[in-house]
Design a protein around this motif. Structure first.
Motif, PDB file in Angstrom:
ATOM      1  N   GLU A   9      -5.835  54.751  60.384  1.00  0.00           N
ATOM      2  CA  GLU A   9      -6.196  56.147  60.636  1.00  0.00           C
ATOM      3  C   GLU A   9      -4.987  56.940  61.120  1.00  0.00           C
ATOM      4  O   GLU A   9      -4.833  58.120  60.796  1.00  0.00           O
ATOM      5  CB  GLU A   9      -7.345  56.223  61.648  1.00  0.00           C
ATOM      6  N   TYR A  10      -4.147  56.299  61.909  1.00  0.00           N
ATOM      7  CA  TYR A  10      -2.900  56.957  62.318  1.00  0.00           C
ATOM      8  C   TYR A  10      -2.083  57.328  61.075  1.00  0.00           C
ATOM      9  O   TYR A  10      -1.539  58.429  60.977  1.00  0.00           O
ATOM     10  CB  TYR A  10      -2.093  56.034  63.233  1.00  0.00           C
ATOM     11  N   SER A  11      -2.007  56.402  60.121  1.00  0.00           N
ATOM     12  CA  SER A  11      -1.267  56.679  58.883  1.00  0.00           C
ATOM     13  C   SER A  11      -1.910  57.821  58.112  1.00  0.00           C
ATOM     14  O   SER A  11      -1.219  58.707  57.600  1.00  0.00           O
ATOM     15  CB  SER A  11      -1.221  55.419  58.005  1.00  0.00           C
ATOM     16  N   TYR A  12      -3.243  57.823  58.015  1.00  0.00           N
ATOM     17  CA  TYR A  12      -3.945  58.907  57.321  1.00  0.00           C
ATOM     18  C   TYR A  12      -3.639  60.254  57.965  1.00  0.00           C
ATOM     19  O   TYR A  12      -3.529  61.278  57.285  1.00  0.00           O
ATOM     20  CB  TYR A  12      -5.456  58.679  57.369  1.00  0.00           C
ATOM     21  N   SER A  13      -3.521  60.258  59.308  1.00  0.00           N
ATOM     22  CA  SER A  13      -3.315  61.530  59.998  1.00  0.00           C
ATOM     23  C   SER A  13      -1.960  62.152  59.656  1.00  0.00           C
ATOM     24  O   SER A  13      -1.746  63.344  59.878  1.00  0.00           O
ATOM     25  CB  SER A  13      -3.438  61.339  61.518  1.00  0.00           C
ATOM     26  N   HIS A  14      -1.042  61.343  59.111  1.00  0.00           N
ATOM     27  CA  HIS A  14       0.280  61.839  58.722  1.00  0.00           C
ATOM     28  C   HIS A  14       0.495  61.709  57.218  1.00  0.00           C
ATOM     29  O   HIS A  14       1.634  61.589  56.752  1.00  0.00           O
ATOM     30  CB  HIS A  14       1.367  61.071  59.474  1.00  0.00           C
ATOM     31  N   VAL A  15      -0.606  61.756  56.466  1.00  0.00           N
ATOM     32  CA  VAL A  15      -0.526  61.496  55.026  1.00  0.00           C
ATOM     33  C   VAL A  15       0.342  62.513  54.291  1.00  0.00           C
ATOM     34  O   VAL A  15       0.909  62.205  53.241  1.00  0.00           O
ATOM     35  CB  VAL A  15      -1.948  61.451  54.424  1.00  0.00           C
ATOM     36  N   GLU A  16       0.499  63.706  54.855  1.00  0.00           N
ATOM     37  CA  GLU A  16       1.300  64.734  54.189  1.00  0.00           C
ATOM     38  C   GLU A  16       2.796  64.577  54.482  1.00  0.00           C
ATOM     39  O   GLU A  16       3.610  65.296  53.914  1.00  0.00           O
ATOM     40  CB  GLU A  16       0.807  66.130  54.600  1.00  0.00           C
ATOM     41  N   SER A  17       3.124  63.655  55.368  1.00  0.00           N
ATOM     42  CA  SER A  17       4.549  63.401  55.658  1.00  0.00           C
ATOM     43  C   SER A  17       4.781  61.893  55.691  1.00  0.00           C
ATOM     44  O   SER A  17       5.079  61.333  56.747  1.00  0.00           O
ATOM     45  CB  SER A  17       4.946  64.041  56.993  1.00  0.00           C
ATOM     46  N   PRO A  18       4.634  61.236  54.527  1.00  0.00           N
ATOM     47  CA  PRO A  18       4.716  59.768  54.477  1.00  0.00           C
ATOM     48  C   PRO A  18       6.073  59.201  54.855  1.00  0.00           C
ATOM     49  O   PRO A  18       6.172  58.024  55.203  1.00  0.00           O
ATOM     50  CB  PRO A  18       4.376  59.448  53.017  1.00  0.00           C
TER      51      PRO A  18
END
Length: 217
Positions: A148-157
């Motif tokens: 979920e942490y990764s999803y929260s920054h999905v626009e800046s991979p």
């Protein structure tokens, strides 16, 4: 077989379950459910009443409140609600899964506030206290937190993640795979995409795609 005695919180729990279900439906029904929950929290969320609730009822009351706060874009309020569970007199005797879940919520609100160190500090005990029969469940919960942490920054991979997240991801991956190797799999420094890809690879192959966000869009 003797009949189960009604629990004092049964009526409240029944209403909380109905509210939680209604919150998934957009429109007037959700608004009415949120309004009714406000009334219930005003009654049962006071210190005197809250402390008399069973730990599982207290957890569910706070979890519904947490969901509403997060949906309303108030992670600071959500953090305080999740954290409040651990001030309940029965928190130490609570179901281990309930306690772990409220840590998950607390940590999630923290990283939404940009409080990464606090998020990791809150989440770490979920792994440390993961004993049978909850060991794998808590491990998957930690993985879910990181996903979920990764999803929260999905626009800046390509964003570099704090080392604490990378270290936790490495540990979670090793435990899920039951690997004894201490070799680091993530680059240093690691990015959001790196953490996501490592954890996604810990799922069975047939399930990996369903978790993959479109990081190239």
């Amino acid at each position: 077989m003797s009949k189960r005695r009604p629990h004092p919180d049964d009526e409240l729990m029944g209403e909380l379950f109905a509210i939680a279900e209604a919150l998934y439906r957009p429109g007037p029904e959700r608004d009415a459910a949120a309004a009714r929950f406000g009334e219930l929290y005003g009654e049962y969320g006071t210190p005197g009443r809250f402390d008399l609730l069973s730990p599982d009822t207290a957890m569910y009351l706070l979890h519904v409140a947490y969901r509403i706060a997060m949906a309303n874009g108030k992670p600071d309020q959500a953090r305080d609600l999740a954290r409040r569970f651990f001030s309940h007199p029965g928190a130490e005797q609570a179901d281990p899964h309930d306690a772990a879940w409220m840590r998950f919520c607390w940590a999630t609100a923290n990283y939404n506030l940009g409080q990464d160190d606090e998020a990791l500090e809150v989440m770490r005990p979920v792994l440390e206290r993961g004993r049978l029969p909850y060991q794998r469940v808590f491990l998957y919960m930690a993985r879910g937190f990181l996903m979920e942490y990764s999803y929260s920054h999905v626009e800046s991979p390509d964003r570099v993640v704090p080392e604490g997240y990378a270290a936790l991801a490495e540990e979670v991956f090793r435990r899920i795979k039951r690997s004894k190797s201490t070799r680091r799999r993530l680059p240093d420094p690691a990015t959001v995409r790196d953490v996501y890809d490592l954890l996604n690879s810990s799922y069975p192959a047939e399930r990996q795609r369903m978790y993959a966000p479109d990081t190239d869009s």
